[in-house]
Enzyme design. Structure first.
Site, PDB file in Angstrom:
ATOM      1  N   CYS A  19      -6.958  -6.334   0.045  1.00  0.00           N
ATOM      2  CA  CYS A  19      -5.695  -6.389   0.665  1.00  0.00           C
ATOM      3  C   CYS A  19      -4.974  -4.830   0.597  1.00  0.00           C
ATOM      4  CB  CYS A  19      -4.677  -7.248   0.483  1.00  0.00           C
ATOM      5  SG  CYS A  19      -3.884  -7.922   0.997  1.00  0.00           S
ATOM      6  N   GLU A  39      -9.200 -13.321  -6.143  1.00  0.00           N
ATOM      7  CA  GLU A  39      -8.723 -13.270  -7.298  1.00  0.00           C
ATOM      8  C   GLU A  39      -7.488 -15.056  -7.196  1.00  0.00           C
ATOM      9  OE1 GLU A  39      -7.747 -11.126  -5.368  1.00  0.00           O
ATOM     10  OE2 GLU A  39      -5.772 -10.766  -5.711  1.00  0.00           O
ATOM     11  N   SER A  65       1.045  -1.712  -0.107  1.00  0.00           N
ATOM     12  CA  SER A  65      -0.026  -0.174   0.140  1.00  0.00           C
ATOM     13  C   SER A  65       0.935   1.258   0.002  1.00  0.00           C
ATOM     14  CB  SER A  65      -1.378   0.233   1.157  1.00  0.00           C
ATOM     15  OG  SER A  65      -0.425  -0.401   2.256  1.00  0.00           O
ATOM     16  N   HIS A  80      -7.080 -12.043  -0.855  1.00  0.00           N
ATOM     17  CA  HIS A  80      -7.190 -11.757  -2.648  1.00  0.00           C
ATOM     18  C   HIS A  80      -8.373 -13.171  -3.035  1.00  0.00           C
ATOM     19  CE1 HIS A  80      -3.681  -9.448  -2.412  1.00  0.00           C
ATOM     20  NE2 HIS A  80      -2.911 -10.102  -1.251  1.00  0.00           N
TER      21      HIS A  80
HETATM   22  N1  GLN Z   1       1.006  -5.604   3.503  1.00  0.00           N
HETATM   23  C1  GLN Z   1       0.850  -5.246   2.869  1.00  0.00           C
HETATM   24  C2  GLN Z   1       0.264  -3.961   2.766  1.00  0.00           C
HETATM   25  O1  GLN Z   1       0.481  -3.523   4.022  1.00  0.00           O
HETATM   26  C3  GLN Z   1      -0.328  -5.439   1.955  1.00  0.00           C
HETATM   27  C4  GLN Z   1      -0.428  -7.197   1.771  1.00  0.00           C
HETATM   28  C5  GLN Z   1      -1.324  -7.334  -0.153  1.00  0.00           C
HETATM   29  O2  GLN Z   1      -2.101  -6.909  -0.532  1.00  0.00           O
HETATM   30  N2  GLN Z   1      -0.779  -9.036   0.282  1.00  0.00           N
HETATM   31  O3  GLN Z   1       0.217  -3.046   1.627  1.00  0.00           O
END
Ligand code: GLN
Length: 189
Positions: free
Chosen positions: A79, A170, A49, A168
């Site tokens: 996520c 997908e 992110s 997820h």
């Molecule tokens: N840990 C990631 C984050 O904080 C997210 C993980 C993911 O999208 N699979 O952005």
């Protein structure tokens, strides 16, 4: 119908495969020009992110995407995409897009349980779920509907035009959640 998939980083191509399976057209959003296309719904994929936020700013996509969501464009974040949408991130002063009334905890399952697969209910239907260094939702605000709770943690929620999952879909064989999102898009919600 045309779905835009943010494709600056992370697991975006798998969302395209899901939409292909459902016979829904999609395109990748990589640069500002891509936002001139007709778009009925937006997917924010998993990935990292903080990296995605930086790329949204660097590519000058941030403000337009935020405005489009606030104007009611249906959006689905998985996520890291969920973290991008959240108004509040635990132990962090700042947010990313900050449009959805949820508080999320990043990397919430610790190192050992950071990634796992399970089967659980989303909106009364049992589906496979893949979690990868996943967040979960610590709390939701008014008008947010909780759609899935796994091990007593909220892992999917919806507020008006915004849908978010900590896992997820997908990366599984079930198209159920993408169908749910397409239904939102069809309703213009
Ligand atoms: N840990 C990631 C984050 O904080 C997210 C993980 C993911 O999208 N699979 O952005």
């Amino acid at each position: 119908m045309m779905i835009g998939i943010l494709a600056v980083q992370g697991a975006f191509v798998e969302h395209k495969y899901m939409l292909d399976k459902l016979g829904v057209k999609s395109f990748e959003i990589r640069q500002k020009n891509d936002l001139n296309r007709e778009i009925d719904g937006l997917i924010l994929p998993g990935g990292e992110s903080t990296a995605m936020h930086r790329l949204l700013i660097d590519l000058d996509l941030y403000t337009d995407i935020k405005q489009m969501i606030l104007a009611g464009l249906p959006v689905f974040g998985t996520c890291a995409g969920m973290i991008l949408l959240a108004k509040h991130i635990e132990n962090q002063e700042t947010h990313h897009l900050g449009v959805m009334n949820i508080t999320v905890k990043r990397n919430a399952y610790g190192r050992q349980l950071g990634s796992f697969m399970t089967q659980d209910f989303f909106n009364k239907k049992k589906i496979p779920m893949t979690f990868i260094r996943a967040p979960y939702v610590l709390s939701v605000g008014d008008n947010v509907e909780v759609l899935s709770v796994v091990n007593e943690k909220i892992v999917a929620a919806r507020e008006k035009n915004m849908l978010a999952t900590a896992f997820h879909p997908e990366l599984t064989t079930s198209t159920y959640i993408h169908e749910y999102f397409i239904h939102m898009v069809n309703q213009g919600l």
